[in-house]
Every structure is written in C-alpha cells, then in structure tokens.
Design a protein around this motif. Structure first.
Motif, short mmCIF file in Angstrom:
data_model
loop_
_atom_site.label_atom_id
_atom_site.label_comp_id
_atom_site.label_asym_id
_atom_site.label_seq_id
_atom_site.Cartn_x
_atom_site.Cartn_y
_atom_site.Cartn_z
N ARG A 1 64.55 101.72 49.77
CA ARG A 1 65.41 102.88 49.96
C ARG A 1 65.22 103.46 51.36
O ARG A 1 66.20 103.78 52.04
CB ARG A 1 65.05 103.94 48.92
N SER A 2 63.95 103.58 51.79
CA SER A 2 63.67 104.09 53.13
C SER A 2 64.34 103.23 54.19
O SER A 2 64.88 103.73 55.17
CB SER A 2 62.15 104.10 53.40
N LEU A 3 64.28 101.91 53.95
CA LEU A 3 64.88 100.97 54.90
C LEU A 3 66.38 101.23 55.01
O LEU A 3 66.94 101.24 56.10
CB LEU A 3 64.61 99.55 54.40
N PHE A 4 67.04 101.47 53.88
CA PHE A 4 68.49 101.64 53.90
C PHE A 4 68.92 103.00 54.45
O PHE A 4 70.05 103.14 54.93
CB PHE A 4 69.09 101.41 52.51
N ILE A 5 68.06 104.03 54.36
CA ILE A 5 68.51 105.31 54.92
C ILE A 5 68.25 105.38 56.42
O ILE A 5 68.85 106.20 57.10
CB ILE A 5 67.85 106.53 54.23
N SER A 6 67.40 104.48 56.93
CA SER A 6 67.07 104.56 58.35
C SER A 6 68.29 104.44 59.28
O SER A 6 68.40 105.22 60.22
CB SER A 6 66.03 103.50 58.72
N PRO A 7 69.22 103.49 59.05
CA PRO A 7 70.33 103.39 60.00
C PRO A 7 71.13 104.69 60.14
O PRO A 7 71.47 105.08 61.24
CB PRO A 7 71.20 102.27 59.41
N PHE A 8 71.42 105.36 59.03
CA PHE A 8 72.28 106.55 59.19
C PHE A 8 71.51 107.82 59.46
O PHE A 8 72.12 108.85 59.73
CB PHE A 8 73.27 106.70 58.03
N MET A 9 70.17 107.79 59.42
CA MET A 9 69.44 108.97 59.81
C MET A 9 68.98 108.91 61.26
O MET A 9 68.52 109.88 61.81
CB MET A 9 68.23 109.20 58.88
N MET A 10 69.10 107.75 61.88
CA MET A 10 68.77 107.71 63.31
C MET A 10 69.94 108.34 64.07
O MET A 10 71.08 108.30 63.62
CB MET A 10 68.50 106.27 63.79
N PRO A 11 69.67 108.98 65.20
CA PRO A 11 70.78 109.61 65.93
C PRO A 11 71.83 108.55 66.30
O PRO A 11 71.45 107.46 66.75
CB PRO A 11 70.11 110.17 67.18
N PRO A 12 73.12 108.83 66.11
CA PRO A 12 74.15 107.87 66.52
C PRO A 12 74.03 107.49 67.99
O PRO A 12 74.33 106.36 68.36
CB PRO A 12 75.46 108.63 66.28
N VAL A 13 73.54 108.43 68.79
CA VAL A 13 73.35 108.14 70.22
C VAL A 13 72.30 107.04 70.41
O VAL A 13 72.47 106.14 71.23
CB VAL A 13 72.93 109.44 70.95
N VAL A 14 71.25 107.08 69.61
CA VAL A 14 70.21 106.05 69.69
C VAL A 14 70.77 104.72 69.21
O VAL A 14 70.51 103.67 69.81
CB VAL A 14 68.97 106.46 68.88
N ALA A 15 71.57 104.77 68.14
CA ALA A 15 72.20 103.53 67.66
C ALA A 15 73.04 102.93 68.80
O ALA A 15 73.04 101.71 69.00
CB ALA A 15 73.08 103.82 66.44
#
Lengths: 289, 275
Positions: A104-118
C-alpha cells in the motif's frame, strides 16, 4: 432568553475566522477576477472597463482554441488511462485478501510525491539522448522517442506520467467501493455458477459505477487544471503543443502581465471545470443504486 | 469442481503477476531517481545507463555548497508549518460548528478553491499583495497556502466531529457548558486523532504546492518546490544534483503520507467518497 442567544453567538464566533478568511481569500478574489476579466490595463497600471473585449479577443485568439484542444486532449486521454489501470489495480488488490502494508505504501508514493518532483524525475528518465527510457526501447529493437521534446508526442507523454502518478489513487478509491459492495451479491452469483468474467461485467462493474464516477469527478477537477507537471517540464512547449488553457492563462498573466485577458481565460476555464463537475454529478445520480 | 480449482489457481497466478507488475512500474522510476542521486557526475549521464556503480555523496555536497538548498528548505518549513497551523486554527472550529449545526454550505464554499484554477485566484492576489507591498513576504505565501490547508482540515475533521455522539454535547449543555467550552474541553480532545491526520495531510499538500510560490515568493522566501526551476536550470549539466534535490524534496511528504495512509483516501477526496 439570553442563555438561548449566547450559544448561537458562540457558535458564530467559532466559525467566524474561517468565514472571514474564506470571504477575503476565496470569495472576494473570485469576484475580483471576474471583474478583472472585463477590464483593460494601461501601461501605468490603471484599469478601465472595456466591456467584453477580453472575451471577444479570446474567441479570435488561435492560442485560446489551441489551449482548449490541448486541455481536452490531455484530459480525456489521461482520464481514460488512469480509470482503466486504476480499476484493474483495484480488482487485483481486492482479490489479494492480505495485502502487506508495504505494498500500500508503495502505491501511494507516486501520488504523494510533489508533481514537480515527478516532473524532474521523468525529465531525466525520458531525456531523448541519454535517458534510461530510450535505452530500454532501443535495446528491445524499438525506435527511440523524443518524448516531451516532440510536439506530436508531448501530450501522450504527459498523460503517461500523470497516469503513472494517479492510477494508484484511482485504484484506492475503487478499492474502497469494492469493499463496500454487499458480499451477498457474489455469493448468489457463485451459487448460480456464473463465470468470473460474467460476474465482473454483469455484477461488479455495474455496482461500482457510482464509485467510478466519483473518481472521475475528482480526477477531472485536477486534470482540467493540469499545471505543475507541464510547467516544470515543458512550459507549454514544444511549439505550444502542451500549452493547456491553464498554462496559457498563467503565461498571459505572469509572463506578459495582461491581467485582464488572463482573468478572462481563467474565468472561462473555471466555467469548463464547473460544467464538467455538474455533468458528472448528473451522471452519478443516474447510476446511483 | 476441478475446473473451478484450476481456474482459481490460474487467476490467482495472474493476480500476483499483475500486482508485482504494478509494484515494479510504480517503484522503478523512483528507485532510478534515488540511485541517480548517488552516482558520480561521469556515471549519471553514462550511456548505456549503469545500474552497478560505486555510490557517492558528491551530489548532495554540491547542493549544500553551490545552492542555497538549506535556505529554501527553511523557507518551505516556515510556509508549510505556518499555513498548516493557520489551517487548523481556522478549520477546526469551523468543522466543529458545521458538524454541530449541520450547516455545511460554508465548508462547501471553501471547495471553490479546489475547483477553480489556481491562477484565477493568483491574479487578484497578486494585485492585492502588491497593493500592500507583500509580494515576496512569508505572509503572502502563508495566507495563500492556508487556502489549500483550511479546506483539507475542515473536510478531514468533519467526519471525526460527526462521530462524537450528540448525547455528549447535550449532557454537557445540561451541565451548563457553553459551546465554546464544549469545543475546547470535549470536542477538540475527542478528535485528537483527526487533528493529527488533518495536519499531516495539510502539511503534505502545502509542501507540494508549486503555483503560488512561483509568483508570490522572491529569492529570499522561495520555497524548495518553487526553487526546483533553478535546480533544473543547473541540472541540464548536472543530473546527479538534480536527482539529489528531487529525492530530498520528495522525502518529507512521502514519509508523512505513509504514516497517515489509512486515512489518506478520505482526506484526499474531501468528502466525495468514503475511504
């Protein structure tokens, strides 16, 4: 009597700071922006009413129509992709009864990282000459891509990055919907000997529709206002191919300082977002059970 | 019967395969970012890209020595912590009143900030803050970021307040407690968990927010996210430092998000779906 009046006064006092803040920072600026959209700015900073000139200019501005087209292209493509992958991921997560917390932690990481960082991350991975993505493509014998640097491919690339970021979010919403479905429905279907595919398309997905529409509403509001990722990676380029209405309005406002025209563009975009929400809300009522 | 057992085994295997695939797709880009941040400058742009390398802290040192990274991080902390605190101060009493009176339209009004594009607000804010000579001040950033945090606090706390049995309020009122007292003595302590969740979510969203600081900060008050632009400018020659900056900027929200993951979806959807 005063003892009855006093609780009401106290309740009003408790909510007053939030109400004052909302009026000062949200409602007033909202109205101010609408007013601005009917103003012309002179070079010395004074404003004058110019009727619907900003809106007339908008209708004859090719960049506006380009922005509208790019906004909807990016919106529809991203929404379709993340609903598709999000729903599949949700079904998979639902079937794996015991899901370790780490997954679960793995799957929430992409959308909790700042979009700017993505954006920073994918700029490096998708670099046309030295990026890892093209290395992987070419080592499979596929042609390399220009990704964000290609006018024809920049919108699908942005949609891909946003899908990478937000599919897990859609999945978690849909998973919540799946967990709320009455188990008796499945049991009845199982007794009737229905195949898993039949159960999925005849029972699960139709019952999930209200959740899916809720996810669509939440993503639509963000996707129609898509900003951070585009601004950090392409600023609307190359050749305005990713110049969404939101990016265009920002640039008109804060690069060219045409505040009146920028307001007209942003009021128009707000109406579009509101319209999408109203339409999808109607749809949600229609599929409710 | 054997047919269903076989098909169950087959779909079970497919299930695990898809789950692993999704995990790999989610993780790989982030792992690549972190790995690249530990690569020496000649290795980070190596083609073909290298997976095995001797790690170095060179890129992190570069951030410290050649950019005001710590100063930007300090700005981010000031803006994020203050706007979160302001969001709680404004939002917690408002959520309590909305739950008590069942009048939710003021809470709904705050959602306008979530529906309209940020630039719609940024244009008048820019004019207003310029009028008061506040462009580039921390206050301009804190007030505008509170527009993000306050609705999160209200909508996360609302169900927590709704879960308090009304009989508790009524008993307190019979004992002569005023609503003000009930809020501070009964309501707030009972939603302590909600306060923690809402402040963490508010922190994450304020930390991640880009647009407002892009226009309303100056070189003294620039937040890390707004400064990302500078890192990209330098990153065209130095990917390692760029990925080190990206890793450090992403770290606080990721750690906090994992702490509150149980409440994440109900918090993110602002009451639109139950998580």
């Amino acid at each position: 009597m005063s003892s009855q009046q006093s609780p009401k006064t106290q309740l009003a006092a408790l909510s007053a700071p939030a109400v004052i803040f909302t009026v000062a920072m949200i409602a007033f600026p909202f109205c101010y922006s609408i007013w601005l959209s009917f103003q012309a700015f002179s070079s010395v900073g004074t404003t004058s009413f110019n009727g619907a000139d900003n809106y007339v200019r908008m209708v004859s501005d090719g960049e506006f129509w380009n922005g509208l087209a790019v906004t909807f292209y990016l919106y529809i493509l991203s929404l379709a992709l993340q609903l598709f992958f999000g729903t599949i991921l949700a079904l998979v997560m639902f079937r794996s009864k015991k899901l370790p917390g780490i997954v679960r932690s793995l799957f929430i990481s992409p959308f909790m990282m700042p979009p700017v960082v993505a954006g920073m991350m994918w700029l490096v991975i998708l670099d046309p000459s030295l990026g890892a993505a093209n290395y992987i493509l070419t080592s499979f014998g596929l042609p390399p891509s220009e990704w964000l640097a290609s006018p024809g491919f920049v919108v699908p690339t942005l949609a891909f990055i946003d899908t990478w970021q937000w599919s897990p979010y859609v999945a978690l919403i849909v998973l919540g919907g799946l967990q709320a479905l009455p188990p008796s429905v499945y049991e009845a279907a199982e007794i009737d000997g229905a195949s898993p595919v039949k159960v999925l398309f005849r029972i699960t997905l139709p019952l999930l529709l209200p959740t899916l529409v809720a996810a669509m509403i939440l993503r639509s509001v963000d996707l129609l206002r898509f900003f951070d990722l585009i601004y950090i990676t392409t600023q609307g380029g190359p050749a305005n191919a990713s110049n969404t209405l939101n990016i265009y309005g920002f640039r008109v406002g804060f690069e060219f300082f045409q505040l009146g025209y920028a307001s007209a563009l942003m009021v128009t975009l707000s109406v579009i977002v509101l319209g999408a929400v109203l339409v999808l809300n109607r749809l949600r009522d229609a599929v409710a059970w | 019967m054997s047919h269903t057992v076989a098909s169950n085994r087959w779909t079970g295997a497919l299930n695990i395969f898809l789950l692993v695939l999704a995990g790999v797709v989610s993780l790989t880009p982030m792992a690549w970012m972190v790995l690249s941040s530990f690569k020496a400058s000649f290795e980070v742009t190596a083609y073909p890209p290298t997976v095995i390398f001797s790690p170095t802290l060179e890129n992190y040192a570069t951030l410290w020595e050649r950019t005001p990274f710590l100063h930007y991080a300090f700005n981010s902390m000031v803006v994020t912590v203050s706007s979160t605190a302001l969001g709680i101060i404004l939002g917690a009493p408002a959520a309590f009143v909305a739950s008590w009176t069942r009048v939710t339209w003021p809470a709904v009004l705050t959602l306008a900030a979530r529906m309209a594009p940020g630039t719609l607000f940024l244009l008048p804010w820019y004019i207003m803050f310029r009028q008061f000579d506040m462009i580039g001040s921390y206050w301009a950033l804190i007030l505008t970021h509170a527009v993000i945090t306050m609705p999160i606090v209200i909508w996360v706390l609302l169900p927590f307040f709704d879960n308090i049995p009304r009989s508790i309020y009524e008993a307190a009122q019979v004992d002569g407690c005023s609503p003000l007292r009930i809020f501070f003595r009964i309501g707030l302590p009972l939603v302590a968990g909600g306060l923690a969740v809402s402040s963490i979510l508010a922190f994450v969203f304020s930390w991640n927010f880009f647009l407002f600081a892009l226009v309303l900060s100056n070189s003294d008050t620039k937040t890390l996210i707004a400064a990302s632009f500078n890192f990209i400018g330098e990153g065209s020659t130095n990917w390692g430092a760029l990925m080190a900056a990206a890793t450090l900027i992403a770290l606080p929200p990721l750690v906090l998000a994992i702490v509150v993951q149980r409440w994440l979806i109900s918090g993110l959807t602002l009451g639109a779906v139950k998580g």
